[in-house]
Design a protein around this motif. Structure first.
Motif, PDB file in Angstrom:
ATOM      1  N   MET A 101      52.009  -0.896  20.673  1.00 47.10           N
ATOM      2  CA  MET A 101      53.469  -1.041  20.565  1.00 47.10           C
ATOM      3  C   MET A 101      54.011  -0.222  19.392  1.00 47.10           C
ATOM      4  O   MET A 101      55.094   0.348  19.474  1.00 47.10           O
ATOM      5  N   MET A 102      53.247  -0.179  18.287  1.00 45.10           N
ATOM      6  CA  MET A 102      53.688   0.637  17.152  1.00 45.10           C
ATOM      7  C   MET A 102      53.741   2.117  17.570  1.00 45.10           C
ATOM      8  O   MET A 102      54.692   2.827  17.228  1.00 45.10           O
ATOM      9  N   ALA A 103      52.716   2.527  18.305  1.00 52.62           N
ATOM     10  CA  ALA A 103      52.684   3.920  18.768  1.00 52.62           C
ATOM     11  C   ALA A 103      53.851   4.172  19.727  1.00 52.62           C
ATOM     12  O   ALA A 103      54.486   5.237  19.680  1.00 52.62           O
ATOM     13  N   ALA A 104      54.132   3.167  20.573  1.00 51.76           N
ATOM     14  CA  ALA A 104      55.238   3.318  21.535  1.00 51.76           C
ATOM     15  C   ALA A 104      56.568   3.430  20.802  1.00 51.76           C
ATOM     16  O   ALA A 104      57.415   4.252  21.151  1.00 51.76           O
ATOM     17  N   VAL A 105      56.744   2.610  19.770  1.00 56.70           N
ATOM     18  CA  VAL A 105      57.999   2.661  19.012  1.00 56.70           C
ATOM     19  C   VAL A 105      58.161   4.049  18.384  1.00 56.70           C
ATOM     20  O   VAL A 105      59.245   4.638  18.414  1.00 56.70           O
ATOM     21  N   ARG A 106      57.045   4.565  17.854  1.00 57.50           N
ATOM     22  CA  ARG A 106      57.108   5.881  17.209  1.00 57.50           C
ATOM     23  C   ARG A 106      57.419   6.968  18.248  1.00 57.50           C
ATOM     24  O   ARG A 106      58.312   7.790  18.053  1.00 57.50           O
ATOM     25  N   SER A 107      56.689   6.932  19.363  1.00 58.52           N
ATOM     26  CA  SER A 107      56.873   8.012  20.342  1.00 58.52           C
ATOM     27  C   SER A 107      58.190   7.878  21.112  1.00 58.52           C
ATOM     28  O   SER A 107      58.631   8.837  21.732  1.00 58.52           O
ATOM     29  N   ARG A 108      58.779   6.698  21.068  1.00 64.40           N
ATOM     30  CA  ARG A 108      60.034   6.514  21.810  1.00 64.40           C
ATOM     31  C   ARG A 108      61.232   6.389  20.876  1.00 64.40           C
ATOM     32  O   ARG A 108      62.251   5.789  21.236  1.00 64.40           O
ATOM     33  N   THR A 109      61.099   6.947  19.679  1.00 65.69           N
ATOM     34  CA  THR A 109      62.177   6.822  18.691  1.00 65.69           C
ATOM     35  C   THR A 109      63.490   7.426  19.209  1.00 65.69           C
ATOM     36  O   THR A 109      64.554   6.809  19.104  1.00 65.69           O
ATOM     37  N   ARG A 110      63.400   8.614  19.797  1.00 60.79           N
ATOM     38  CA  ARG A 110      64.631   9.231  20.320  1.00 60.79           C
ATOM     39  C   ARG A 110      65.233   8.385  21.434  1.00 60.79           C
ATOM     40  O   ARG A 110      66.452   8.259  21.544  1.00 60.79           O
ATOM     41  N   GLU A 111      64.342   7.816  22.247  1.00 66.81           N
ATOM     42  CA  GLU A 111      64.817   6.939  23.336  1.00 66.81           C
ATOM     43  C   GLU A 111      65.593   5.760  22.749  1.00 66.81           C
ATOM     44  O   GLU A 111      66.641   5.376  23.270  1.00 66.81           O
ATOM     45  N   ILE A 112      65.062   5.202  21.653  1.00 69.58           N
ATOM     46  CA  ILE A 112      65.740   4.070  21.009  1.00 69.58           C
ATOM     47  C   ILE A 112      67.119   4.505  20.520  1.00 69.58           C
ATOM     48  O   ILE A 112      68.123   3.814  20.723  1.00 69.58           O
TER      49      ILE A 112
END
Lengths: 392, 235
Positions: free
Chosen positions: A287-298
């Motif tokens: 999930m931490m990796a997902a948050v990092r890789s999806r930062t622009r999405e956020i």
């Protein structure tokens, strides 16, 4: 954000990125399957182990008899007492026995003396005895007062010079008996030199046989011994008045088996907990990796008007869906293992217990998902929209 | 190309910005980005903001969209002070009032066109049955209704930016904030995007503020501003 949208989006996200979640899901699934199997099958496995263990030591066998009293005080156990003991929680079965130490046989012109047991249908199973040649008698022989005899291996050798004597005839107290089998040599102690007749036959035909003055009681598991022993005296007194009751328990063996079982169980549960913790750490990392890789999405979602709670809920829901799905897969694996184990050890674990374990497994998975996904979700929700949009 | 006629300004301004300032602090001091910016935008207006790189154009756009706080000044949207809204109210403002179009055509790559346009509706709690019609209408505006179930990562650059415009429109915003919307497109596709913006703004409800380096894009707007050293001038 609606709950239905939240779940739909989370499941879609998991399905589309399923490759990155395989490892974590496997860890949680294995942990859940292990938990379900151990809890559901634990008691049956113990019982099975217990049955096998009887060959080495009689940890769960309890012997109940009377202390030597003056000759005028003859006491014996009644059938109703036996039934009352059978009904005690933790008692697997119980057997009533009669005996004499002065039986005689005449074989090829020679006289032999030996001890004799009158055994009811449950005796051999309760005492953990099995046949190495022929078969043991049981319910049918007792019901029909058959003249059948089972020999201890040493007595068989003394009388016939061999142990393969099933079908041979033997005269006992002037009656002819058919030898149905010879006992295995393991764990017999002094029973090697005994002969065993059906209880009913012994009472009919052996003139100097004792009254039923011994009960052998088998507990389901070694954990039950400590619970059963205090109840024995009360159960007997509720059926008949007795004096000088003696209860023999192999406490040393019980304690040693309990200690071994404790360490084995501790090891297994530690492994399961470690697997689940690994699963939790896996979720956290993923999930931490997902948050990092999806930062622009956020950032984009915040620009579209997503509130902090919506972002948090989405990542949290993804973590929970991940662990819940893995646990569901683990439950199916557990079901398969339980079914196979049941067939292998010929047991029938309670359906309710299995379902209860599945419920607990799913709840633990949800808790694990929330615990492991909370920090990454909070981190995602607190991102500043502009920093997230500009993230490279 | 002749400038289009400015729409009538009978209704009050949509956006009114007075003496808006923004500065960043670092270890060495304060760096001013916007200095006393004044701006008034009416429904149906197309505004271009030009200026050199790093002049604060994007910062102005982000402040107008409440993606970034201002340091001082006054910002009213339809007469309401929006600079001091809570985080939740800021999100509500972005959901209901603003549509963003970014330079990089930021679509969700693993989703279809439909799913990309659905996200703003999900956050606005629009009923699920209502969504297909709204998405179809937005795609119709940019001429991509036939691409509704197409995966976003298989669209051409021009199509991707048109989908981004449709996504900005789907919640029927009052203002579209576009940051270099044609920056990565060829001339033909750039014109198409501006055609769509004109069509949308011509309906009279929505305004467009576009940050651009492209003089041809600026020329198609009703008013053009230049931002230099943090000060906004109308050309």
């Amino acid at each position: 954000m609606r709950l239905s949208d939240l779940l739909r989006l989370s499941i879609r996200q998991l399905l589309r990125h399923r490759r990155r979640y395989w490892g974590v899901m496997l860890a949680i699934a294995l942990g859940t399957a292990g938990f379900i199997t151990i809890i559901t099958m634990g008691r049956d496995l113990k019982e099975n182990f217990n049955r096998d263990l009887e060959l080495l030591g009689r940890a769960t066998l309890i012997k109940i008899y009377f202390e030597k009293l003056p000759p005028y005080q003859h006491q014996h156990f009644q059938q109703s007492t036996l039934e009352a003991l059978r009904r005690l929680p933790g008692v697997k079965d119980a057997s009533l026995a009669v005996s004499t130490f002065s039986a005689q046989t005449s074989l090829q012109g020679q006289q032999y003396g030996f001890s004799l047991f009158g055994a009811d249908r449950a005796f051999f199973e309760v005492c953990g005895l099995s046949a190495q040649k022929g078969k043991l008698f049981g319910q049918e022989e007792n019901n029909h007062h058959r003249r059948a005899v089972v020999l201890g291996p040493e007595l068989a050798r003394t009388l016939f010079g061999a142990i393969d004597v099933a079908g041979a005839e033997l005269e006992i107290q002037q009656d002819i008996y058919t030898v149905t089998g010879v006992l295995k040599d393991v764990g017999l102690g002094d029973l090697r030199q005994f002969a065993f007749l059906p209880f009913t036959t012994a009472q009919d035909r052996i003139p100097n046989i004792s009254n039923p003055n011994r009960i052998y009681l088998r507990c389901s598991t070694w954990d039950d011994v400590e619970k059963v022993v205090p109840l024995i005296s009360q159960a007997i007194q509720s059926q008949q008045y007795v004096q000088g009751l003696k209860v023999d328990v192999a406490w040393d063996q019980v304690k040693r088996v309990q200690a071994i079982a404790f360490w084995v169980e501790l090891f297994i549960f530690s492994s399961i907990v470690a697997t689940l913790i690994l699963g939790g750490v896996g979720i956290w990392t993923v999930m931490m990796a997902a948050v990092r890789s999806r930062t622009r999405e956020i950032g984009l979602k915040k620009a579209m008007g997503a509130e902090d709670q919506a972002i948090m809920a989405q990542f949290l829901a993804e973590a929970v869906c991940l662990s819940f799905t893995a646990s569901l897969a683990g439950s199916l694996m557990g079901l398969v293992v339980v079914e196979i184990t049941s067939i292998m050890i010929n047991s029938h674990p309670a359906q309710g217990l299995f379902l209860f374990c599945v419920m607990i497994g799913l709840l633990v998975a949800v808790g694990l998902g929330v615990a492991a996904g909370l920090y990454p979700s909070i981190r995602a929700s607190r991102m500043e929209p502009v920093s997230a949009i500009r993230y490279e | 190309m002749n400038k289009p006629a400015t729409p009538s300004l009978v209704n009050g301004p949509l956006i009114q910005v007075i003496r808006l300032s923004k500065h960043y602090s670092n270890g060495h001091g304060v760096i001013p980005v916007l200095r006393g910016v004044n701006l008034e935008v009416h429904p149906g207006e197309m505004i271009a903001v030009t200026g050199p790189s790093g002049s604060g154009k994007s910062s102005l756009l982000f402040i107008l969209g409440l993606l970034q706080p201002a340091s001082s000044g006054n910002y009213q949207f339809l007469g309401q002070d929006v600079l001091h809204l809570s985080r939740a109210d800021q999100a509500e403002f972005r959901r209901r009032r603003v549509g963003f179009v970014f330079q990089n055509c930021d679509l969700f790559e693993n989703s279809t066109v439909y799913e990309n346009l659905e996200f703003p509706l999900v956050y606005a709690m629009v009923e699920r049955q209502e969504r297909p019609a709204r998405i179809a209408a937005a795609l119709e505006m940019v001429g991509l209704a036939h691409r509704m179930s197409h995966p976003a990562n298989r669209l051409s650059g021009g199509e991707r930016q048109r989908v981004a415009v449709a996504r900005a429109l789907v919640n029927q915003p009052r203002v579209i904030l576009a940051d270099e919307p044609t920056g990565q497109l060829d001339r033909q596709n750039g014109h198409k995007i501006m055609d769509h913006f004109e069509k949308i703004v011509a309906l009279g409800e929505t305004a467009l503020i576009v940050v651009t380096h492209d003089s041809q894009v600026a020329e198609r707007c009703h008013r053009v501003f230049s931002l230099e050293d943090g000060i906004l001038y109308e050309k």
